[in-house]
Design an enzyme around this catalytic site. Structure first.
Site, PDB file in Angstrom:
ATOM      1  N   GLY A  51      -1.873   3.287  -1.202  1.00  0.00           N
ATOM      2  CA  GLY A  51      -2.087   4.205  -2.308  1.00  0.00           C
ATOM      3  C   GLY A  51      -1.667   3.575  -3.633  1.00  0.00           C
ATOM      4  N   TRP A 124      -0.413  -0.929  -0.987  1.00  0.00           N
ATOM      5  CA  TRP A 124       0.848  -0.472  -1.577  1.00  0.00           C
ATOM      6  C   TRP A 124       1.943  -0.406  -0.511  1.00  0.00           C
ATOM      7  CZ3 TRP A 124       4.445   0.431  -4.968  1.00  0.00           C
ATOM      8  CH2 TRP A 124       5.422   1.401  -4.715  1.00  0.00           C
ATOM      9  N   ASP A 278     -10.564 -10.439  -0.626  1.00  0.00           N
ATOM     10  CA  ASP A 278      -9.872  -9.232  -1.077  1.00  0.00           C
ATOM     11  C   ASP A 278      -9.878  -9.179  -2.605  1.00  0.00           C
ATOM     12  OD1 ASP A 278      -8.110  -7.166  -1.676  1.00  0.00           O
ATOM     13  OD2 ASP A 278      -6.712  -7.688  -0.071  1.00  0.00           O
TER      14      ASP A 278
END
Length: 328
Positions: A51, A124, A278
């Site tokens: 998140g 996160w 990524d």
């Protein structure tokens, strides 16, 4: 050490429901929802979600053999099941910081009478795992990180500014949604203002605009619109408000702190699982962390992005989990 992981599509463990769920009441009035799955007598593993604000997921626990692991999950402060909800404008998030989350993790460990555990974190959650392990190294047996982040300002700026060079169409919409009086601010700061606006409609629109930007860089696989969970108005409002709260405040970490203090992880075995493609968490962070963390291993997954569901990522997580199960 960098190693290449196999990319054969894996078979996740079957979906399973928690055998126990409850709330951990904290002194400041927050109630932290937790759930336990797998083997009640198994080896404990803590799963830290991303998140900030994404909430625990059913799919995350399918990486871990339920016959072997006592799987521990919780919704971080403000997420859907933990209260007060971050989407509630009356919640000013004053008691929602990285250090509050670390306190919650330790309180949960003691509540569940866990001596030490394997810690898994993605995105996160990787940052949170590193903060926790550096503060409480004696309680961490091993660490698995996926989509590695340390929440340095350079990483935040890349995600909401620099990444525009790869997604120019989406970027144009992302910044066009910012009202003219706020356009001189960094996008994180501008959206922080919008998501704390007095008008509910302004907050809700900003939450969806924020998620439309993020969806373009989640995976190396083609995406078709918002993921199902990101179409829920209440979910995106809480998650976006938490994202801007943490990133506007640089996660209450000194810039580069987690890399500078990686020496604190010496003696804790770790596997860093990183998608070569990524966009949300570029591989340089995982590479830098692997060099700074004595005894860690970097598994670079070719053709994978940030999502743990990308080809190669899921299997690498399961391989690491099985290895630690054999030696934990």
């Amino acid at each position: 050490m960098t190693e290449q992981m196999p990319t054969t599509p894996p078979t996740l463990f079957p979906a399973l429901a928690p055998y126990q769920a409850g709330f951990l009441d904290r002194p400041d009035g927050n109630r932290i929802f937790f759930a336990l799955s797998g083997n009640p007598a198994g080896k404990p593993v803590l799963l830290l979600h991303g998140g900030p604000g994404s909430g625990m997921s059913d799919s995350a626990r399918r990486h871990f053999d339920p016959a072997v692991w006592r799987i521990i999950q919780f919704d971080q402060r403000g997420c859907g099941k933990s209260t007060p909800n971050a989407g509630d404008f009356r919640n000013d998030l004053a008691n929602n910081t990285t250090q509050h989350l670390i306190g919650d993790i330790e309180a949960l460990r003691k509540h569940l009478q866990v001596e030490s555990w394997l810690v898994f974190g993605s995105s996160w959650g990787a940052t949170l795992a590193l903060v926790y392990a550096q503060a409480f190294s004696g309680q961490v047996r091993a660490i698995i990180l996926a989509g590695v982040t340390t929440t340095r300002w350079a990483e935040i700026d890349w995600l909401y500014n620099g990444l525009s060079i790869f997604l120019p169409e989406a970027w144009e919409k992302f910044v066009a949604a910012i009202p003219e009086p706020l356009r001189d601010r960094h996008p994180v700061s501008a959206y922080h203002a919008l998501l704390n606006d007095d008008h509910p409609a302004t907050r809700q629109k900003a939450a969806f605009d924020w998620h439309h930007w993020e969806t373009g860089s989640i995976s190396a696989e083609p995406q078709a619109g918002l993921p199902a969970r990101w179409q829920d108005a209440a979910f995106v409002l809480a998650r976006a408000r938490l994202c801007v709260h943490y990133f506007e405040n640089r996660a209450w970490l000194e810039d580069g702190q987690l890399l500078r203090e990686a020496y604190r992880l010496a003696g804790i075995p770790g596997v860093l699982i990183q998608g070569r493609l990524d966009l949300q968490g570029p591989p340089a962070t995982a590479f830098d962390l692997a060099k700074a963390w004595p005894g860690s291993e970097l598994a670079m997954i070719e053709n994978a992005g940030h999502s743990t569901a990308d080809r190669g990522m899921t299997e690498a997580i399961m391989v690491a989990a099985n290895r630690f199960a054999d030696h934990a």
